[in-house]
Design an enzyme around this catalytic site. Structure first.
Site, PDB file in Angstrom:
ATOM      1  N   LYS A  24       0.824  -1.221   0.000  1.00 38.14           N
ATOM      2  CA  LYS A  24       0.000   0.000   0.000  1.00 38.14           C
ATOM      3  C   LYS A  24       0.854   1.267   0.000  1.00 38.14           C
ATOM      4  O   LYS A  24       0.521   2.238  -0.670  1.00 38.14           O
ATOM      5  CB  LYS A  24      -0.899   0.057   1.253  1.00 38.14           C
ATOM      6  CG  LYS A  24      -1.937  -1.005   1.350  1.00 38.14           C
ATOM      7  CD  LYS A  24      -2.815  -0.811   2.589  1.00 38.14           C
ATOM      8  CE  LYS A  24      -2.064  -0.808   3.894  1.00 38.14           C
ATOM      9  NZ  LYS A  24      -1.469  -2.117   4.254  1.00 38.14           N
ATOM     10  N   THR A  25       1.932   1.244   0.777  1.00 34.97           N
ATOM     11  CA  THR A  25       2.744   2.465   0.891  1.00 34.97           C
ATOM     12  C   THR A  25       3.456   2.757  -0.426  1.00 34.97           C
ATOM     13  O   THR A  25       3.481   3.909  -0.885  1.00 34.97           O
ATOM     14  CB  THR A  25       3.765   2.306   2.044  1.00 34.97           C
ATOM     15  OG1 THR A  25       3.033   2.080   3.240  1.00 34.97           O
ATOM     16  CG2 THR A  25       4.621   3.545   2.199  1.00 34.97           C
ATOM     17  N   LYS A  41      -1.206   9.511   6.283  1.00 39.27           N
ATOM     18  CA  LYS A  41      -1.315   8.224   6.985  1.00 39.27           C
ATOM     19  C   LYS A  41      -1.922   8.541   8.348  1.00 39.27           C
ATOM     20  O   LYS A  41      -1.217   9.003   9.253  1.00 39.27           O
ATOM     21  CB  LYS A  41       0.085   7.611   7.141  1.00 39.27           C
ATOM     22  CG  LYS A  41       0.142   6.345   7.951  1.00 39.27           C
ATOM     23  CD  LYS A  41       0.047   5.108   7.107  1.00 39.27           C
ATOM     24  CE  LYS A  41       0.089   3.856   7.961  1.00 39.27           C
ATOM     25  NZ  LYS A  41      -0.063   2.633   7.171  1.00 39.27           N
ATOM     26  N   GLY A 111      -2.747  -1.727   7.653  1.00 35.96           N
ATOM     27  CA  GLY A 111      -3.077  -3.140   7.456  1.00 35.96           C
ATOM     28  C   GLY A 111      -4.228  -3.315   6.478  1.00 35.96           C
ATOM     29  O   GLY A 111      -4.360  -2.570   5.513  1.00 35.96           O
ATOM     30  N   PRO A 192       4.157  -3.828 -11.087  1.00 36.45           N
ATOM     31  CA  PRO A 192       5.024  -5.016 -10.984  1.00 36.45           C
ATOM     32  C   PRO A 192       5.959  -4.909  -9.779  1.00 36.45           C
ATOM     33  O   PRO A 192       6.118  -3.837  -9.215  1.00 36.45           O
ATOM     34  CB  PRO A 192       5.840  -4.971 -12.286  1.00 36.45           C
ATOM     35  CG  PRO A 192       5.297  -3.866 -13.101  1.00 36.45           C
ATOM     36  CD  PRO A 192       4.502  -2.973 -12.206  1.00 36.45           C
ATOM     37  N   LEU A 194       9.277  -4.232  -8.373  1.00 36.91           N
ATOM     38  CA  LEU A 194      10.339  -3.400  -8.927  1.00 36.91           C
ATOM     39  C   LEU A 194      11.660  -3.727  -8.241  1.00 36.91           C
ATOM     40  O   LEU A 194      11.738  -3.758  -7.017  1.00 36.91           O
ATOM     41  CB  LEU A 194       9.998  -1.919  -8.752  1.00 36.91           C
ATOM     42  CG  LEU A 194       8.684  -1.492  -9.415  1.00 36.91           C
ATOM     43  CD1 LEU A 194       8.324  -0.065  -9.035  1.00 36.91           C
ATOM     44  CD2 LEU A 194       8.773  -1.631 -10.932  1.00 36.91           C
TER      45      LEU A 194
HETATM   46  N1  LIG Z   1       5.993  -2.957  -6.333  1.00 37.81           N
HETATM   47  C1  LIG Z   1       6.937  -3.269  -5.458  1.00 37.81           C
HETATM   48  N2  LIG Z   1       8.191  -3.580  -5.878  1.00 37.81           N
HETATM   49  C2  LIG Z   1       9.154  -3.910  -4.998  1.00 37.81           C
HETATM   50  N3  LIG Z   1       9.000  -3.946  -3.657  1.00 37.81           N
HETATM   51  C3  LIG Z   1       7.767  -3.648  -3.175  1.00 37.81           C
HETATM   52  C4  LIG Z   1       6.697  -3.293  -4.043  1.00 37.81           C
HETATM   53  N4  LIG Z   1       5.603  -3.062  -3.296  1.00 37.81           N
HETATM   54  C5  LIG Z   1       5.985  -3.247  -2.023  1.00 37.81           C
HETATM   55  N5  LIG Z   1       7.282  -3.604  -1.945  1.00 37.81           N
HETATM   56  C6  LIG Z   1       8.036  -3.888  -0.717  1.00 37.81           C
HETATM   57  O1  LIG Z   1       7.234  -4.745   0.106  1.00 37.81           O
HETATM   58  C7  LIG Z   1       7.305  -4.344   1.464  1.00 37.81           C
HETATM   59  C8  LIG Z   1       5.893  -3.994   1.975  1.00 37.81           C
HETATM   60  O2  LIG Z   1       5.399  -2.915   1.192  1.00 37.81           O
HETATM   61  P1  LIG Z   1       4.587  -1.708   1.831  1.00 37.81           P
HETATM   62  O3  LIG Z   1       5.311  -1.147   2.998  1.00 37.81           O
HETATM   63  O4  LIG Z   1       4.245  -0.788   0.726  1.00 37.81           O
HETATM   64  O5  LIG Z   1       3.298  -2.496   2.363  1.00 37.81           O
HETATM   65  P2  LIG Z   1       2.032  -1.927   3.155  1.00 37.81           P
HETATM   66  O6  LIG Z   1       0.844  -2.633   2.630  1.00 37.81           O
HETATM   67  O7  LIG Z   1       2.039  -0.462   3.087  1.00 37.81           O
HETATM   68  O8  LIG Z   1       2.327  -2.390   4.647  1.00 37.81           O
HETATM   69  P3  LIG Z   1       1.639  -1.830   6.013  1.00 37.81           P
HETATM   70  O9  LIG Z   1       0.411  -2.653   6.210  1.00 37.81           O
HETATM   71  O10 LIG Z   1       2.692  -2.119   7.033  1.00 37.81           O
HETATM   72  O11 LIG Z   1       1.364  -0.366   5.847  1.00 37.81           O
HETATM   73  C9  LIG Z   1       8.272  -3.162   1.516  1.00 37.81           C
HETATM   74  O12 LIG Z   1       9.559  -3.649   1.841  1.00 37.81           O
HETATM   75  C10 LIG Z   1       8.256  -2.625   0.108  1.00 37.81           C
HETATM   76  O13 LIG Z   1       9.463  -1.974  -0.251  1.00 37.81           O
HETATM   77 MG   LIG Z   2       2.069   0.959   4.598  1.00 38.24          MG
END
Ligand SMILES: Nc1ncnc2c1ncn2[C@@H]1O[C@H](COP(=O)(O)OP(=O)(O)OP(=O)(O)O)[C@@H](O)[C@H]1O
Ligand SMILES: [Mg+2]
Length: 217
Positions: A24-25, A41, A111, A192, A194
């Site tokens: 999501k982030t 946030k 979450g 995708p 990345l």
């Molecule tokens: N498209 C992507 N390509 C590469 N790495 C990714 C990608 N999307 C997410 N990640 C990696 O996956 C992990 C989790 O991603 P992210 O923090 O965005 O999840 P989140 O859903 O926001 O988590 P939370 O519930 O803790 O807020 C991070 O380490 C992030 O860098």
């Molecule tokens: Mg997040």
């Protein structure tokens, strides 16, 4: 120049997901960049390392004034209700209001949808009260049909407006098509995996795989 597109796109979008750690982030950073918006946030649980706001600021190359302060900054990386209890506070859900600003605002939940903010209030109920359109981030891999269809059903039951589903991960045509058909959801695109994940690879992926117009109501 970081101009505003407020007149062209939805001005408020909630980014939620089928689970924690779904991306999501990272997605929010790309979307904030694409829409030239601001990011918020509301509830950050866990303050060690980079917060979600810090990640978005860096990946979206966001000026400081386009990242709004969290309403709740809780120490423990846990569900917000528990994290708040550990900090000796109670999240006042009624006081959580969408900030009024001119630019498009991207709001990231914590979450998944049914994360408790208190012992008797869920984040999804706050989204329902806000009546702000939601983007549901979903994995493409095994297990996503169950999680995504359940999430869409929970949103529908509460009449939360859904902009569509944004997939994150490698392409999986049948999963994506099945969710679109059985969940009656619009597919907004797929981000995708990345490698490396940098501002430039993220921005380039958003240019390629998403269009600002898809985020209009
Ligand atoms: N498209 C992507 N390509 C590469 N790495 C990714 C990608 N999307 C997410 N990640 C990696 O996956 C992990 C989790 O991603 P992210 O923090 O965005 O999840 P989140 O859903 O926001 O988590 P939370 O519930 O803790 O807020 C991070 O380490 C992030 O860098
Ligand atoms: Mg997040």
């Amino acid at each position: 120049m970081y101009a505003s597109r407020a007149s062209e796109v939805n001005t408020r979008i909630v980014v939620t997901g089928t689970d924690t750690g779904i991306g999501k982030t990272v997605f929010s950073a790309g979307l904030t960049w694409l829409l030239r918006g601001s990011y918020w946030k509301p509830v950050q649980a866990g303050l060690e390392g980079e917060t979600d706001s810090a990640v978005v600021r860096s990946l979206a190359e966001l000026p400081a004034n386009r990242c709004l302060a969290e309403a709740w900054r809780l120490s423990t990386p846990a569900s917000p209700h528990l994290s708040a209890e550990r900090d000796g506070v109670r999240i006042d859900v009624d006081a959580l209001k969408v900030p009024s600003i001119e630019q498009p605002l991207i709001i990231e939940g914590a979450g998944g949808l049914m994360v408790p903010l208190t012992r008797n209030e869920l984040f999804i109920d706050v989204f329902a009260k806000w009546n702000v359109p939601v983007v549901l981030c979903a994995r493409t891999t095994l297990g996503t049909l169950n999680h995504t269809l359940l999430s869409l059903e929970a949103l529908a039951v509460r009449k939360v407006p859904v902009l569509g589903v944004a997939f994150i991960g490698d392409a999986h045509a049948d999963n994506e098509n099945t969710i679109a058909a059985m969940g009656r959801a619009r597919i907004l695109g797929r981000l995708p995996n990345l490698d490396p994940l940098t501002p430039s690879t993220l921005q380039s992926a958003f240019r390629t795989y998403f269009s600002a117009g898809s985020f209009e109501r």
